[in-house]
Motif scaffolding. Structure first.
Motif, short mmCIF file in Angstrom:
data_model
loop_
_atom_site.label_atom_id
_atom_site.label_comp_id
_atom_site.label_asym_id
_atom_site.label_seq_id
_atom_site.Cartn_x
_atom_site.Cartn_y
_atom_site.Cartn_z
N PRO A 48 -9.67 28.65 -3.86
CA PRO A 48 -9.24 27.86 -2.97
C PRO A 48 -7.75 28.02 -2.21
O PRO A 48 -7.34 27.31 -1.37
CB PRO A 48 -8.21 27.60 -4.38
N ARG A 49 -7.80 29.51 -2.40
CA ARG A 49 -6.76 30.18 -1.33
C ARG A 49 -7.33 29.88 0.02
O ARG A 49 -6.52 29.61 1.19
CB ARG A 49 -6.21 31.36 -1.50
N ILE A 50 -9.00 29.74 0.21
CA ILE A 50 -9.26 29.46 1.74
C ILE A 50 -9.70 28.76 2.33
O ILE A 50 -11.12 28.42 3.21
CB ILE A 50 -10.74 31.19 1.97
N TRP B 60 -11.16 21.65 -11.66
CA TRP B 60 -10.97 22.95 -11.85
C TRP B 60 -9.87 23.21 -10.33
O TRP B 60 -8.45 23.91 -10.70
CB TRP B 60 -11.81 24.62 -12.18
N ASN B 61 -10.92 23.48 -9.55
CA ASN B 61 -10.07 24.07 -8.55
C ASN B 61 -9.10 22.91 -7.48
O ASN B 61 -7.68 23.68 -6.94
CB ASN B 61 -11.00 24.10 -6.70
N GLN B 62 -9.40 21.81 -8.15
CA GLN B 62 -8.67 20.28 -7.12
C GLN B 62 -7.04 20.63 -8.44
O GLN B 62 -6.00 19.97 -7.73
CB GLN B 62 -9.21 18.96 -7.08
N SER B 63 -6.89 21.34 -9.35
CA SER B 63 -5.24 19.99 -10.37
C SER B 63 -5.12 21.77 -10.87
O SER B 63 -3.93 21.25 -11.61
CB SER B 63 -6.79 19.41 -11.65
N ILE B 64 -5.37 22.97 -11.11
CA ILE B 64 -5.17 24.54 -11.11
C ILE B 64 -3.64 24.63 -10.33
O ILE B 64 -4.08 24.72 -9.04
CB ILE B 64 -6.13 25.28 -12.31
N PRO B 65 -2.51 25.28 -10.27
CA PRO B 65 -1.83 25.64 -9.37
C PRO B 65 -2.24 27.36 -9.21
O PRO B 65 -2.95 27.86 -10.24
CB PRO B 65 -0.17 25.49 -10.58
N ASP B 66 -1.70 27.59 -7.66
CA ASP B 66 -2.72 28.64 -7.25
C ASP B 66 -1.63 29.86 -8.51
O ASP B 66 -2.31 31.25 -8.63
CB ASP B 66 -1.81 29.09 -6.13
N GLU B 67 -0.53 29.75 -8.67
CA GLU B 67 0.03 31.16 -9.74
C GLU B 67 -0.75 31.48 -11.20
O GLU B 67 -1.06 32.01 -11.70
CB GLU B 67 1.20 31.08 -9.83
N LEU B 68 -2.24 30.30 -11.62
CA LEU B 68 -2.43 30.32 -12.81
C LEU B 68 -3.53 30.82 -12.39
O LEU B 68 -4.53 30.29 -13.36
CB LEU B 68 -1.72 28.96 -13.68
N ARG B 69 -4.02 30.45 -11.47
CA ARG B 69 -5.21 30.33 -10.80
C ARG B 69 -6.30 31.66 -11.74
O ARG B 69 -7.22 31.09 -11.84
CB ARG B 69 -5.60 30.02 -9.75
N SER C 219 -4.62 11.99 -10.60
CA SER C 219 -3.85 12.93 -11.44
C SER C 219 -2.82 13.18 -10.92
O SER C 219 -3.04 13.85 -9.98
CB SER C 219 -5.15 13.70 -12.12
N PRO C 220 -1.90 13.43 -11.62
CA PRO C 220 -0.86 14.19 -11.69
C PRO C 220 -1.15 14.96 -10.83
O PRO C 220 0.47 16.10 -10.19
CB PRO C 220 0.52 13.61 -12.63
N HIS C 221 -1.89 16.02 -11.60
CA HIS C 221 -2.30 17.96 -11.75
C HIS C 221 -2.85 18.06 -9.93
O HIS C 221 -2.44 18.72 -9.58
CB HIS C 221 -2.88 18.13 -12.64
N ALA C 222 -3.46 17.42 -9.87
CA ALA C 222 -4.41 17.34 -8.35
C ALA C 222 -3.81 16.97 -7.19
O ALA C 222 -3.66 17.72 -6.32
CB ALA C 222 -5.44 16.23 -8.51
N LYS C 223 -2.27 15.77 -7.29
CA LYS C 223 -1.73 15.45 -6.98
C LYS C 223 -1.25 16.53 -6.44
O LYS C 223 -0.23 17.21 -4.86
CB LYS C 223 -1.02 14.33 -7.23
N ALA C 224 -0.38 16.47 -7.30
CA ALA C 224 0.83 18.25 -7.37
C ALA C 224 0.23 19.26 -6.46
O ALA C 224 0.53 20.13 -5.71
CB ALA C 224 0.91 18.46 -8.74
N VAL C 225 -1.02 19.85 -6.82
CA VAL C 225 -1.80 21.17 -5.76
C VAL C 225 -2.02 20.61 -4.39
O VAL C 225 -1.42 21.60 -3.72
CB VAL C 225 -3.39 21.42 -6.26
N ARG C 226 -2.23 19.04 -4.21
CA ARG C 226 -2.79 18.91 -2.92
C ARG C 226 -1.16 19.03 -2.16
O ARG C 226 -1.26 19.75 -1.38
CB ARG C 226 -3.51 17.57 -2.79
N GLU C 227 0.03 18.55 -2.87
CA GLU C 227 1.18 18.52 -2.40
C GLU C 227 1.73 19.73 -2.33
O GLU C 227 1.82 20.65 -0.97
CB GLU C 227 2.17 18.13 -3.05
#
Length: 405
Positions: A115-117, A314-323, A387-395
């Motif tokens: 998800p970083r790249i 998983w990749n679209q909705s989990i924040p980077d710091e917890l990935r 999904s609010p989680h996917a939206k948060a990761v997109r933002e």
């Protein structure tokens, strides 16, 4: 990263076929072969969770590189044991446990790096592309392993595996550093528990873990393939049997452009698990080797459909710091199942028969996946568009991109 992984997977599939075959030849026991899954469970649980915490706190490149080196050393140990006048049994189990532990360290780092790249809207394509390297190795590796074992010997298969690790280590050395965030917490039990609490709060994520675990527990009889080939009087087809699942997956990956038009990922995960179990049940009931290979291939295709949408969710909705920590939990969900499945299939085969173990496990998978779908309304209601989680990761991704510019 992709090429190094493809080379590693190709070589690992040589040992993937050679190891249970060697145990079968040395022991003649389906329980002994199925026990490979048992000895891999504890290392996978411990190092999968810890490896996820490490992936959040350390340079992912270093984790990937040094675990690749250690995996190569394990493959070398298998080769040296096979070259002995009387190969020993215990090193085969040690190698299985060590490989499981190292996978637990390496895989979360690999998963957390993607998800970083990769752009957020291209993660479905990335999941298919990453799976493709496993599938190419999974098709060519087992087929070649079957020929090598039959005509050149186990030692040649293990030697080629060692050679592939030499190449993959050289490629992994070229990866760019991928350090943790400056405020990342150090690996700790509390950090692992924080990841577990987050996963528990996301019932749709728990649903993907539960369905995949059930599917693999009941309908993953790879430990029985050497015995199934004997039962069908088709020893020549052993390598092909191992190649069917990745071949079916490869066909889906190569035609997976449609997947980005699907937004209700949870529903597809559940449906694919039902179809996986049904195909495996039919394969276990067939008497003709070509029909067995056909339905095993279909099983591999349905498994890939499930895998694409699990990975995308998983990749679209989990924040980077917890990935990393969530990747460790994911590793347990899709690795524990196959290990337990080998133990289950070997035990049921010892009590009944090889074929009964295969078809009954497929039917149990259909029932379990159906019941879980009914019991998990949040999984079935998941929609990537809302999904609010996917939206948060997109933002968050957009914000980091703007800051870097």
């Amino acid at each position: 990263m992709w090429i190094a992984g493809a080379v590693t997977v190709f070589g690992s599939f040589l040992s993937f076929v050679a190891l249970p075959y060697q145990l079968k030849e040395l022991t003649g026991s389906p329980v002994a072969v199925g026990a490979l899954g048992a000895v891999q469970l504890v290392p996978l649980v411990v190092f999968g969770l810890y490896g996820g915490a490490l992936a959040d706190a350390a340079d992912k490149r270093k984790l990937i590189f040094w675990s690749e080196v250690a995996l190569g050393v394990s493959a070398l140990g298998l080769l040296l044991n096979t070259l002995l006048p009387s190969p020993m049994i215990w090193p085969l189990y040690v190698a299985g446990a060590l490989t499981s532990a190292l996978a637990g360290i390496q895989q979360p780092a690999l998963d957390a790096l993607v998800p970083r790249i990769v752009a957020h809207d291209q993660l479905s394509a990335a999941a298919a592309l990453n799976a493709l390297r496993w599938q190419i190795g999974g098709v060519v590796g087992p087929a070649l392993a079957g020929l090598l074992i039959a005509y050149a010997g186990l030692e040649v298969a293990y030697a080629l595996d060692v050679l592939t690790f030499v190449v993959s280590v050289a490629l992994a050395w070229q990866l760019r550093p991928s350090p943790a965030a400056h405020d990342a917490e150090k690996p700790s039990l509390s950090g692992i528990l924080a990841g577990a609490r987050y996963a528990w709060s996301r019932k749709e994520l728990l649903g993907t873990y539960a369905i995949d675990l059930a599917a693999m527990l009941f309908a993953f009889p790879l430990a029985l393939f050497p015995f199934l080939a004997d039962d069908l009087d088709a020893e020549w087809a052993l390598g092909l049997m191992y190649a069917t699942l990745p071949f079916g997956s490869m066909l889906v990956s190569a035609t997976s452009g449609w997947s980005r038009r699907i937004h209700r990922h949870g529903r597809v995960v559940a449906l694919a698990a039902v179809c996986w179990g049904a195909s495996m049940a039919v394969a276990g009931a067939m008497q003709n080797i070509w029909l067995v290979l056909l339905f095993l291939t279909m099983s591999g295709g349905f498994d890939m459909v499930s895998g694409i949408f699990r990975s995308t969710m998983w990749n679209q909705s989990i924040p980077d710091e917890l990935r990393g920590r969530l990747a460790g939990i994911e590793l347990l969900s899709y690795s524990l199942g196959p290990q337990l499945g080998q133990v289950r299939s070997g035990g049921v085969a010892a009590l009944t028969s090889v074929r009964t173990s295969v078809w009954s496990g497929g039917l149990a998978c259909v029932a379990a996946a159906g019941l879980l779908a009914l019991a998990l309304p949040k999984l079935m209601a998941y929609d990537a568009r809302t999904s609010p989680h996917a939206k948060a990761v997109r933002e968050a991704r957009m914000s980091r991109t703007q800051e870097s510019l």
